[in-house]
Design a protein around this motif. Structure first.
Motif, PDB file in Angstrom:
ATOM      1  N   MET A   1      87.783  84.640  13.821  1.00  0.00           N
ATOM      2  CA  MET A   1      86.373  85.032  13.954  1.00  0.00           C
ATOM      3  C   MET A   1      85.469  83.802  13.772  1.00  0.00           C
ATOM      4  SD  MET A   1      84.567  87.792  14.407  1.00  0.00           S
ATOM      5  CE  MET A   1      85.726  89.087  13.969  1.00  0.00           C
ATOM      6  N   PRO A   2      84.561  83.513  14.710  1.00  0.00           N
ATOM      7  CA  PRO A   2      83.684  82.342  14.553  1.00  0.00           C
ATOM      8  C   PRO A   2      82.804  82.466  13.300  1.00  0.00           C
ATOM      9  CG  PRO A   2      83.479  83.291  16.744  1.00  0.00           C
ATOM     10  CD  PRO A   2      84.285  84.237  15.933  1.00  0.00           C
ATOM     11  N   ALA A   3      82.335  81.310  12.828  1.00  0.00           N
ATOM     12  CA  ALA A   3      81.463  81.304  11.647  1.00  0.00           C
ATOM     13  C   ALA A   3      80.180  82.062  11.959  1.00  0.00           C
ATOM     14  CB  ALA A   3      81.146  79.861  11.264  1.00  0.00           C
ATOM     15  N   ARG A   4      79.588  82.578  10.886  1.00  0.00           N
ATOM     16  CA  ARG A   4      78.369  83.375  11.060  1.00  0.00           C
ATOM     17  C   ARG A   4      77.286  82.593  11.790  1.00  0.00           C
ATOM     18  NH1 ARG A   4      76.959  85.295   5.192  1.00  0.00           N
ATOM     19  NH2 ARG A   4      77.464  83.134   4.856  1.00  0.00           N
ATOM     20  N   GLU A   5      77.184  81.295  11.452  1.00  0.00           N
ATOM     21  CA  GLU A   5      76.141  80.469  12.060  1.00  0.00           C
ATOM     22  C   GLU A   5      76.315  80.399  13.576  1.00  0.00           C
ATOM     23  OE1 GLU A   5      77.742  79.705   9.319  1.00  0.00           O
ATOM     24  OE2 GLU A   5      76.154  79.538   7.832  1.00  0.00           O
ATOM     25  N   LEU A   6      77.602  80.341  13.964  1.00  0.00           N
ATOM     26  CA  LEU A   6      77.896  80.240  15.393  1.00  0.00           C
ATOM     27  C   LEU A   6      77.554  81.558  16.093  1.00  0.00           C
ATOM     28  CD1 LEU A   6      78.952  77.832  16.874  1.00  0.00           C
ATOM     29  CD2 LEU A   6      81.265  78.710  16.639  1.00  0.00           C
ATOM     30  N   ILE A   7      77.884  82.646  15.432  1.00  0.00           N
ATOM     31  CA  ILE A   7      77.564  83.963  16.002  1.00  0.00           C
ATOM     32  C   ILE A   7      76.050  84.116  16.097  1.00  0.00           C
ATOM     33  CG2 ILE A   7      77.695  86.460  15.615  1.00  0.00           C
ATOM     34  CD1 ILE A   7      80.439  86.030  14.371  1.00  0.00           C
ATOM     35  N   ALA A   8      75.365  83.640  15.052  1.00  0.00           N
ATOM     36  CA  ALA A   8      73.897  83.740  15.040  1.00  0.00           C
ATOM     37  C   ALA A   8      73.310  82.966  16.211  1.00  0.00           C
ATOM     38  CB  ALA A   8      73.357  83.186  13.725  1.00  0.00           C
ATOM     39  N   ALA A   9      73.807  81.750  16.374  1.00  0.00           N
ATOM     40  CA  ALA A   9      73.244  80.883  17.414  1.00  0.00           C
ATOM     41  C   ALA A   9      73.532  81.416  18.811  1.00  0.00           C
ATOM     42  CB  ALA A   9      73.795  79.464  17.259  1.00  0.00           C
ATOM     43  N   SER A  10      74.641  82.138  18.939  1.00  0.00           N
ATOM     44  CA  SER A  10      75.026  82.588  20.287  1.00  0.00           C
ATOM     45  C   SER A  10      74.461  83.964  20.632  1.00  0.00           C
ATOM     46  CB  SER A  10      76.556  82.615  20.411  1.00  0.00           C
ATOM     47  OG  SER A  10      77.087  83.558  19.506  1.00  0.00           O
ATOM     48  N   SER A  11      73.779  84.608  19.685  1.00  0.00           N
ATOM     49  CA  SER A  11      73.361  85.995  19.937  1.00  0.00           C
ATOM     50  C   SER A  11      72.375  86.100  21.106  1.00  0.00           C
ATOM     51  CB  SER A  11      72.765  86.623  18.674  1.00  0.00           C
ATOM     52  OG  SER A  11      71.625  85.901  18.266  1.00  0.00           O
ATOM     53  N   VAL A  12      71.386  85.227  21.137  1.00  0.00           N
ATOM     54  CA  VAL A  12      70.377  85.319  22.197  1.00  0.00           C
ATOM     55  C   VAL A  12      70.981  85.021  23.574  1.00  0.00           C
ATOM     56  CG1 VAL A  12      68.269  84.254  23.093  1.00  0.00           C
ATOM     57  CG2 VAL A  12      68.374  84.995  20.718  1.00  0.00           C
ATOM     58  N   PRO A  13      71.708  83.883  23.746  1.00  0.00           N
ATOM     59  CA  PRO A  13      72.281  83.663  25.074  1.00  0.00           C
ATOM     60  C   PRO A  13      73.239  84.762  25.505  1.00  0.00           C
ATOM     61  CG  PRO A  13      73.011  81.965  23.522  1.00  0.00           C
ATOM     62  CD  PRO A  13      71.917  82.727  22.866  1.00  0.00           C
ATOM     63  N   LEU A  14      73.966  85.338  24.535  1.00  0.00           N
ATOM     64  CA  LEU A  14      74.901  86.403  24.914  1.00  0.00           C
ATOM     65  C   LEU A  14      74.167  87.641  25.404  1.00  0.00           C
ATOM     66  CD1 LEU A  14      77.811  86.305  22.315  1.00  0.00           C
ATOM     67  CD2 LEU A  14      77.988  86.357  24.802  1.00  0.00           C
ATOM     68  N   VAL A  15      73.123  88.034  24.685  1.00  0.00           N
ATOM     69  CA  VAL A  15      72.360  89.219  25.102  1.00  0.00           C
ATOM     70  C   VAL A  15      71.737  88.953  26.471  1.00  0.00           C
ATOM     71  CG1 VAL A  15      70.314  90.603  24.601  1.00  0.00           C
ATOM     72  CG2 VAL A  15      71.930  90.092  22.778  1.00  0.00           C
ATOM     73  N   LEU A  16      71.175  87.753  26.635  1.00  0.00           N
ATOM     74  CA  LEU A  16      70.563  87.426  27.931  1.00  0.00           C
ATOM     75  C   LEU A  16      71.612  87.418  29.043  1.00  0.00           C
ATOM     76  CD1 LEU A  16      68.040  84.581  26.937  1.00  0.00           C
ATOM     77  CD2 LEU A  16      67.500  86.945  27.574  1.00  0.00           C
ATOM     78  N   ALA A  17      72.812  86.918  28.713  1.00  0.00           N
ATOM     79  CA  ALA A  17      73.874  86.857  29.722  1.00  0.00           C
ATOM     80  C   ALA A  17      74.286  88.270  30.143  1.00  0.00           C
ATOM     81  CB  ALA A  17      75.076  86.093  29.168  1.00  0.00           C
ATOM     82  N   VAL A  18      74.375  89.176  29.169  1.00  0.00           N
ATOM     83  CA  VAL A  18      74.737  90.560  29.503  1.00  0.00           C
ATOM     84  C   VAL A  18      73.652  91.170  30.388  1.00  0.00           C
ATOM     85  CG1 VAL A  18      75.067  92.875  28.539  1.00  0.00           C
ATOM     86  CG2 VAL A  18      76.155  90.917  27.451  1.00  0.00           C
ATOM     87  N   LEU A  19      72.396  90.900  30.041  1.00  0.00           N
ATOM     88  CA  LEU A  19      71.294  91.482  30.816  1.00  0.00           C
ATOM     89  C   LEU A  19      71.157  90.826  32.194  1.00  0.00           C
ATOM     90  CD1 LEU A  19      68.628  92.041  28.031  1.00  0.00           C
ATOM     91  CD2 LEU A  19      69.916  93.775  29.268  1.00  0.00           C
ATOM     92  N   ALA A  20      71.651  89.591  32.313  1.00  0.00           N
ATOM     93  CA  ALA A  20      71.596  88.918  33.616  1.00  0.00           C
ATOM     94  C   ALA A  20      72.504  89.627  34.617  1.00  0.00           C
ATOM     95  CB  ALA A  20      72.003  87.452  33.463  1.00  0.00           C
ATOM     96  N   ARG A  21      73.475  90.403  34.099  1.00  0.00           N
ATOM     97  CA  ARG A  21      74.371  91.150  35.002  1.00  0.00           C
ATOM     98  C   ARG A  21      73.706  92.431  35.510  1.00  0.00           C
ATOM     99  NH1 ARG A  21      80.147  91.233  31.969  1.00  0.00           N
ATOM    100  NH2 ARG A  21      79.013  92.625  30.601  1.00  0.00           N
ATOM    101  N   GLY A  22      72.630  92.803  34.860  1.00  0.00           N
ATOM    102  CA  GLY A  22      71.918  94.016  35.304  1.00  0.00           C
ATOM    103  C   GLY A  22      71.245  94.722  34.138  1.00  0.00           C
ATOM    104  N   GLU A  23      70.346  95.629  34.478  1.00  0.00           N
ATOM    105  CA  GLU A  23      69.604  96.389  33.460  1.00  0.00           C
ATOM    106  C   GLU A  23      70.594  97.120  32.534  1.00  0.00           C
ATOM    107  OE1 GLU A  23      65.889  99.026  34.329  1.00  0.00           O
ATOM    108  OE2 GLU A  23      67.645 100.316  34.530  1.00  0.00           O
ATOM    109  N   SER A  24      70.234  97.198  31.266  1.00  0.00           N
ATOM    110  CA  SER A  24      71.148  97.859  30.336  1.00  0.00           C
ATOM    111  C   SER A  24      70.370  98.389  29.131  1.00  0.00           C
ATOM    112  CB  SER A  24      72.226  96.876  29.884  1.00  0.00           C
ATOM    113  OG  SER A  24      73.268  97.556  29.234  1.00  0.00           O
ATOM    114  N   TYR A  25      71.069  99.056  28.228  1.00  0.00           N
ATOM    115  CA  TYR A  25      70.441  99.601  27.013  1.00  0.00           C
ATOM    116  C   TYR A  25      71.274  99.193  25.810  1.00  0.00           C
ATOM    117  CZ  TYR A  25      74.013 103.163  27.793  1.00  0.00           C
ATOM    118  OH  TYR A  25      75.209 103.798  28.009  1.00  0.00           O
TER     119      TYR A  25
END
Lengths: 113, 234
Positions: A1-25
């Motif tokens: 499991m990645p360190a918390r800091e890494l998960i924290a830093a990646s949260s925004v790009p990951l959410v944006l990446a998921v939304l870049a695939r299409g509208e979601s909830y």
């Protein structure tokens, strides 16, 4: 499991990446992240929403209310042009870090060989 | 937690109708998934509610901008009161005004020198810059600001009484003239509310803000802390 800091830093790009695939909830976004990370990133479910609301405030995502397949109220999120630009920036930054680390580890490997 | 209890708790924690609807949709999605995995409806809902994690923390996060606006208003309000305490008596003449401004000036000077001595000018100024810039702040900078503002809060509370004692001692030289002495003493007493307002409303508020900002280094940090599986497995 990645360190918390890494998960924290990646949260925004990951959410944006998921939304870049299409509208979601909310719930589907969490599943998207779980799928992308193959279960390696464990997020506390509820804390996705502050991230989404912050992205909405910052204009990186748009939100609108609709109905689920069974008629329940549901908030849908979609990435905006500013969100796509932010995602591209995040991507460049993460790739830069990734390449640097790869070179660093390659150098260590060569030194040990 | 059952569905009605869950809704009540959300309401108590200040989630508005839209936020409650969004979280309820999340719980329902998760509960349905758990039901498909074989759990009873009651168990599924309970686990889905628990999976959301600390609702109080979510409420804090969702409402942080609102709270920050309120805090900024408190700081500005306190600054205005302090300014009034120092400036309004100027109508009594420049000398009178300067004397009346002395309590505030002395309190500010004591706090500023205390912060200078504790942190040095650069670190103290950096904390103010963090507060001025606002928004999302790097964790280390926010933590450094917390230390400065917490120290400022303590110093302000102590500076009020100290300034009062110093100014009262100065006024003691006018003991022979009781009206002058008592009005001077009343002016010196202004140092007490100045210290309290500066401590509670300015530094206290800024310290609270900076403490919250410390936890704001990325919600994913708490995403991880909250734990709980997000995958399709129950």
């Amino acid at each position: 499991m990645p360190a918390r800091e890494l998960i924290a830093a990646s949260s925004v790009p990951l959410v944006l990446a998921v939304l870049a695939r299409g509208e979601s909830y909310g719930y589907a976004i969490l599943q998207g992240v779980a799928e992308l990370s193959e279960g390696r990133l464990a997020w506390g479910e509820g804390m996705l929403y502050p991230v989404l609301h912050r992205l909405e405030r910052d204009g990186l995502v748009d939100a609108s209310w609709g109905r689920s397949e069974v008629g329940r109220e549901r908030k849908y999120y979609r990435i905006t042009a500013a969100g796509r630009a932010a995602l591209a920036r995040h991507r460049d930054e993460w790739l830069g870090v990734h390449r640097t680390l790869e070179r660093a580890w390659g150098a260590i490997g060569a030194a040990h060989a | 937690m059952r569905e009605p209890q869950f809704q009540q708790r959300l309401e108590r924690l200040g989630f508005d109708a839209r936020e409650r609807a969004e979280l309820a949709d999340h719980v329902e999605c998760r509960a349905q998934q758990l039901e498909r995995a074989g759990l009873s409806r009651a168990e599924a809902v309970e686990r889905a509610c628990a999976g959301l994690g600390d609702l109080r923390q979510i409420a804090r996060e969702l409402h942080a901008p609102r709270v920050r606006r309120m805090q900024l208003q408190r700081v500005l309000g306190a600054a205005l009161v302090l300014a009034a305490l120092g400036v309004i008596p100027l109508s009594a003449g420049v000398l009178g005004g300067l004397l009346a401004a002395a309590p505030l000036g002395l309190v500010l000077a004591l706090v500023a020198s205390g912060l200078w001595a504790s942190f040095g000018p650069r670190r103290a100024a950096a904390a103010w810059r963090v507060a001025w810039e606002g928004g999302v702040v790097e964790f280390e900078r926010a933590r450094a600001a917390v230390r400065v503002f917490e120290r400022g809060e303590r110093l302000a509370w102590v500076a009020g009484p100290i300034a009062f004692l110093v100014l009262a001692a100065v006024e003691a030289s006018r003991l022979a003239d009781p009206p002058q002495f008592y009005s001077g003493l009343a002016r010196a007493a202004l140092a007490l509310p100045c210290g309290a307002i500066l401590g509670a409303f300015v530094f206290g508020t800024l310290a609270t803000w900076a403490r919250e900002t410390c936890g704001d280094r990325g919600d994913g940090d708490r995403l991880a802390l909250e734990g709980g599986p997000t995958g399709p497995q129950p």
